[in-house]
Design a protein around this motif. Structure first.
Motif, PDB file in Angstrom:
ATOM      1  N   GLY A 256       9.803   7.557  -0.895  1.00 22.09           N
ATOM      2  CA  GLY A 256       8.717   7.956  -1.777  1.00 22.09           C
ATOM      3  C   GLY A 256       7.397   7.276  -1.458  1.00 22.09           C
ATOM      4  N   SER A 257       7.428   5.966  -1.134  1.00 21.03           N
ATOM      5  CA  SER A 257       6.158   5.315  -0.820  1.00 21.03           C
ATOM      6  C   SER A 257       6.158   4.614   0.520  1.00 21.03           C
ATOM      7  CB  SER A 257       5.760   4.331  -1.921  1.00 21.03           C
ATOM      8  OG  SER A 257       6.840   3.936  -2.676  1.00 21.03           O
ATOM      9  N   GLY A 258       7.253   4.710   1.297  1.00 19.83           N
ATOM     10  CA  GLY A 258       7.262   4.110   2.619  1.00 19.83           C
ATOM     11  C   GLY A 258       7.269   2.596   2.602  1.00 19.83           C
ATOM     12  N   THR A 259       7.572   1.988   1.442  1.00 25.04           N
ATOM     13  CA  THR A 259       7.600   0.531   1.387  1.00 25.04           C
ATOM     14  C   THR A 259       8.966   0.072   0.897  1.00 25.04           C
ATOM     15  OG1 THR A 259       6.894   0.468  -0.919  1.00 25.04           O
ATOM     16  CG2 THR A 259       5.169   0.435   0.730  1.00 25.04           C
ATOM     17  N   LEU A 260       9.285  -1.207   1.123  1.00 24.54           N
ATOM     18  CA  LEU A 260      10.489  -1.791   0.553  1.00 24.54           C
ATOM     19  C   LEU A 260      10.061  -3.122  -0.033  1.00 24.54           C
ATOM     20  CD1 LEU A 260      13.453  -1.281   3.032  1.00 24.54           C
ATOM     21  CD2 LEU A 260      13.201  -0.381   0.747  1.00 24.54           C
ATOM     22  N   LEU A 261      10.258  -3.310  -1.318  1.00 24.92           N
ATOM     23  CA  LEU A 261       9.827  -4.512  -2.015  1.00 24.92           C
ATOM     24  C   LEU A 261       8.327  -4.746  -1.802  1.00 24.92           C
ATOM     25  CD1 LEU A 261      12.744  -6.981  -1.261  1.00 24.92           C
ATOM     26  CD2 LEU A 261      12.199  -5.905  -3.411  1.00 24.92           C
ATOM     27  N   GLY A 262       7.562  -3.655  -1.650  1.00 26.86           N
ATOM     28  CA  GLY A 262       6.130  -3.800  -1.491  1.00 26.86           C
ATOM     29  C   GLY A 262       5.678  -3.964  -0.052  1.00 26.86           C
ATOM     30  N   ILE A 263       6.613  -4.167   0.880  1.00 26.21           N
ATOM     31  CA  ILE A 263       6.227  -4.355   2.282  1.00 26.21           C
ATOM     32  C   ILE A 263       6.247  -3.003   2.972  1.00 26.21           C
ATOM     33  CG2 ILE A 263       6.729  -5.605   4.400  1.00 26.21           C
ATOM     34  CD1 ILE A 263       8.552  -7.387   2.713  1.00 26.21           C
ATOM     35  N   LYS A 264       5.140  -2.675   3.675  1.00 25.21           N
ATOM     36  CA  LYS A 264       5.073  -1.358   4.310  1.00 25.21           C
ATOM     37  C   LYS A 264       5.927  -1.353   5.570  1.00 25.21           C
ATOM     38  CE  LYS A 264       0.568   0.192   2.714  1.00 25.21           C
ATOM     39  NZ  LYS A 264      -0.033  -0.902   1.941  1.00 25.21           N
ATOM     40  N   VAL A 265       7.105  -0.723   5.512  1.00 23.05           N
ATOM     41  CA  VAL A 265       8.008  -0.791   6.663  1.00 23.05           C
ATOM     42  C   VAL A 265       7.846   0.370   7.621  1.00 23.05           C
ATOM     43  CG1 VAL A 265       9.740  -2.194   5.557  1.00 23.05           C
ATOM     44  CG2 VAL A 265       9.836   0.257   5.327  1.00 23.05           C
ATOM     45  N   LEU A 266       7.223   1.472   7.177  1.00 17.58           N
ATOM     46  CA  LEU A 266       7.124   2.616   8.074  1.00 17.58           C
ATOM     47  C   LEU A 266       5.751   2.739   8.707  1.00 17.58           C
ATOM     48  CD1 LEU A 266       9.033   5.359   6.080  1.00 17.58           C
ATOM     49  CD2 LEU A 266       9.845   4.015   7.988  1.00 17.58           C
ATOM     50  N   GLY A 267       4.919   1.728   8.521  1.00 18.62           N
ATOM     51  CA  GLY A 267       3.567   1.863   9.052  1.00 18.62           C
ATOM     52  C   GLY A 267       2.591   2.049   7.908  1.00 18.62           C
ATOM     53  N   ASP A 268       1.321   2.123   8.219  1.00 14.68           N
ATOM     54  CA  ASP A 268       0.300   2.232   7.182  1.00 14.68           C
ATOM     55  C   ASP A 268      -0.166   3.679   7.056  1.00 14.68           C
ATOM     56  OD1 ASP A 268      -1.979   2.070   5.568  1.00 14.68           O
ATOM     57  OD2 ASP A 268      -2.335   0.021   6.221  1.00 14.68           O
ATOM     58  N   PRO A 269      -0.012   4.319   5.873  1.00 15.32           N
ATOM     59  CA  PRO A 269      -0.371   5.728   5.746  1.00 15.32           C
ATOM     60  C   PRO A 269      -1.863   5.978   5.864  1.00 15.32           C
ATOM     61  CG  PRO A 269       0.249   4.839   3.624  1.00 15.32           C
ATOM     62  CD  PRO A 269       0.553   3.784   4.635  1.00 15.32           C
ATOM     63  N   VAL A 270      -2.686   4.977   5.472  1.00 23.69           N
ATOM     64  CA  VAL A 270      -4.132   5.196   5.513  1.00 23.69           C
ATOM     65  C   VAL A 270      -4.646   5.073   6.950  1.00 23.69           C
ATOM     66  CG1 VAL A 270      -6.340   4.347   4.682  1.00 23.69           C
ATOM     67  CG2 VAL A 270      -4.384   4.376   3.170  1.00 23.69           C
ATOM     68  N   GLU A 271      -4.119   4.069   7.673  1.00 29.35           N
ATOM     69  CA  GLU A 271      -4.631   3.877   9.029  1.00 29.35           C
ATOM     70  C   GLU A 271      -3.799   4.591  10.074  1.00 29.35           C
ATOM     71  OE1 GLU A 271      -4.903  -0.367   9.460  1.00 29.35           O
ATOM     72  OE2 GLU A 271      -5.848  -0.429   7.496  1.00 29.35           O
ATOM     73  N   LYS A 272      -2.791   5.333   9.638  1.00 29.04           N
ATOM     74  CA  LYS A 272      -1.983   6.165  10.529  1.00 29.04           C
ATOM     75  C   LYS A 272      -1.332   5.367  11.653  1.00 29.04           C
ATOM     76  CE  LYS A 272      -3.164  10.145   8.640  1.00 29.04           C
ATOM     77  NZ  LYS A 272      -2.374  10.474   7.499  1.00 29.04           N
ATOM     78  N   THR A 273      -0.684   4.237  11.304  1.00 29.54           N
ATOM     79  CA  THR A 273       0.080   3.500  12.316  1.00 29.54           C
ATOM     80  C   THR A 273       1.555   3.799  12.114  1.00 29.54           C
ATOM     81  OG1 THR A 273       0.333   1.631  10.842  1.00 29.54           O
ATOM     82  CG2 THR A 273      -1.573   1.610  12.322  1.00 29.54           C
ATOM     83  N   GLY A 274       2.402   3.292  13.007  1.00 33.79           N
ATOM     84  CA  GLY A 274       3.850   3.447  12.848  1.00 33.79           C
ATOM     85  C   GLY A 274       4.249   4.903  12.825  1.00 33.79           C
ATOM     86  N   LEU A 275       5.166   5.267  11.900  1.00 34.59           N
ATOM     87  CA  LEU A 275       5.673   6.632  11.835  1.00 34.59           C
ATOM     88  C   LEU A 275       4.594   7.629  11.435  1.00 34.59           C
ATOM     89  CD1 LEU A 275       9.217   6.867  10.203  1.00 34.59           C
ATOM     90  CD2 LEU A 275       8.479   7.657  12.416  1.00 34.59           C
TER      91      LEU A 275
END
Lengths: 215, 250
Positions: free
Chosen positions: A157-176
């Motif tokens: 739902g938000s791409g984070t786990l315990l508040g840590i962005k694990v899939l990359g940053d959605p705003v800066e378009k990194t990672g997945l």
């Protein structure tokens, strides 16, 4: 498990899968669904239920021979309500933001069917040590389901786990997100919790055919 | 107006089962037949209608911060709200016991058909949840509290009636064995909850701005019309700019 006899160890391991309070005994569903949008809230709720169920079971078990049968529900309610007030005040003092997220669901631990259910089914008829183990076991079974649901809902739902962005940053378009992946915002809404639990039940019953209902 | 809004809000938008999942345990356990579902739903409406206003009075005159002022001005700083849980659950347990005695006296058939579920309403999350939400949303008057209680009860009643009817029908469907019973009920309830979310836009007509926004949304649904409108707006703006530059030059 060296210090627990085989029978006692079963009290803790049974509720994990074979006698899971949420998916088999169908107890404690209300709070399991509403607050699992964040993994942190699920973990805190599990710890609260562990505390209330563990200590509550011991207290009721110690009093089991002096509670008159007609008022036993009222006595159980008073014990649970006191423990929940303690949990609520501790949360408000040490984790205020989280207590705002959990809002009324901390209070609703009082009517959480798992607690009253285990009091009636176990604590009223067994000694304090076994009641304590049973309480811990059931609370851990509840925690397993809550953490699985919270894990998937927060991750998808938000791409984070315990508040840590694990899939990359959605705003800066990194990672997945660089490959065009988008967060599934629907997972954060309440109906998806029901569907995730439905899928968990499906997986559980496919693996253990004895649990399948006939209708 | 406020009453009607709160009434519809508590039935559809803040539905106890589909929005906040209260009362799920008895919802899942009792929904196998429509007749028992109707009985339990009616009992829940009655208990909510009685306990929410009573707990509101308790909160207003004893538990809230500064509520004890009527005893004397020196009590103005007392805040007993940490006792809310115990006091609410005590009123609920007492009222349910009272309701049980009254029902047994005046309608033994109803008492027998409800069986064990009448005393179990006392520990139904929906009842305590109704009172706790009444407290956290700071409902303003006794009439509104009664309104909220009855509305929430009717919302719960609608939910359990719908799922009981659906479960009766799918008994003859080809559900995969591992999903039969509990699994498919969870998934169906999830889908119904998604359906109820569509009521979320129902009460936006409270203020003028929201009304105008919804009107515009209905009037211009398609992108093509928007493009034409935007082009016309740009033409108008160009005309204005031309006029202003004329004035400046002059």
């Amino acid at each position: 498990m060296g210090l627990l006899s085989k029978k006692d160890a079963k009290l803790i391991t049974d509720p994990f899968a074979d006698n899971n309070p949420i998916t088999i005994q169908v107890l404690g569903i209300c709070s399991a669904l509403a607050i699992t949008a964040e993994l942190k809230a699920s973990i805190v709720m599990s710890i609260s239920v562990l505390f209330v169920l563990g200590i509550g079971n011991v207290v009721i078990s110690l009093m089991r021979n002096i509670i008159p049968s007609k008022i036993r529900i009222i006595v159980q309610l008073i014990v649970v309500a006191t423990l929940v007030i303690i949990v609520d005040l501790v949360l408000k003092a040490f984790a205020y933001e989280l207590s705002k997220t959990l809002s009324v669901f901390v209070g609703l631990i009082i009517t959480n069917c798992i607690i009253m259910g285990r009091f009636e089914a176990f604590a009223l008829g067994n000694g304090p040590w076994r009641s304590f183990l049973d309480g811990i076991g059931n609370a851990l079974g509840y925690a397993v389901i809550l953490i699985i649901v919270g894990f998937f809902r927060e991750l998808l739902g938000s791409g984070t786990l315990l508040g840590i962005k694990v899939l990359g940053d959605p705003v800066e378009k990194t990672g997945l997100y660089a490959y065009g992946y988008e967060n599934n915002g629907f997972m954060l809404l309440s109906p998806m919790a029901l569907i995730v639990v439905g899928i968990i039940i499906w997986v559980q019953r496919s693996r253990n055919k004895t649990l399948i209902e006939e209708h | 107006m406020e009453h009607i809004e709160l009434f519809f809000k508590s039935i559809f938008i803040d539905n106890m089962v589909f929005a906040t999942f209260l009362g799920m345990c008895s919802y899942l356990a009792v929904s196998k037949k429509v007749s028992t579902a109707v009985g339990l739903g009616a009992a829940v409406i009655f208990v909510l209608a009685v306990t929410v206003p009573l707990n509101w009075l308790l909160d207003q005159y004893i538990l809230k911060e500064g509520a004890l002022v009527w005893l004397g001005p020196e009590y103005a700083e007392y805040d007993l709200s940490f006792l809310s849980f115990i006091m609410f659950i005590a009123t609920i347990a007492t009222m349910v016991q009272l309701v049980e005695i009254i029902v047994e006296k005046f309608s033994p058939s109803l008492y027998n058909s409800l069986g064990i579920f009448l005393p179990l309403i006392a520990v139904n999350c929906a009842i305590l949840g109704g009172s706790l939400f009444m407290q956290s949303r700071e409902i303003a008057s006794l009439g509104l509290a009664l309104n909220y209680g009855i509305g929430s009860g009717i919302g719960w009643f609608l939910a359990i009636l719908a799922i009981a009817a659906i479960r009766e029908k799918i008994r003859y469907s080809n559900v995969p064995p591992a999903l039969r019973g509990l699994g498919i009920t969870f998934i169906i309830t999830g889908l119904m909850a998604i359906g109820f979310m569509s009521f979320g836009g129902m009460l936006t007509g409270g203020d003028e701005e929201a009304k105008e926004e919804t009107k515009e949304a209905i009037v211009t649904p398609k992108k093509e019309i928007n493009v034409i409108e935007v082009a016309e707006e740009q033409k108008d703006k160009k005309k204005e700019v031309a006029e202003i530059t004329k004035e400046i030059v002059e």
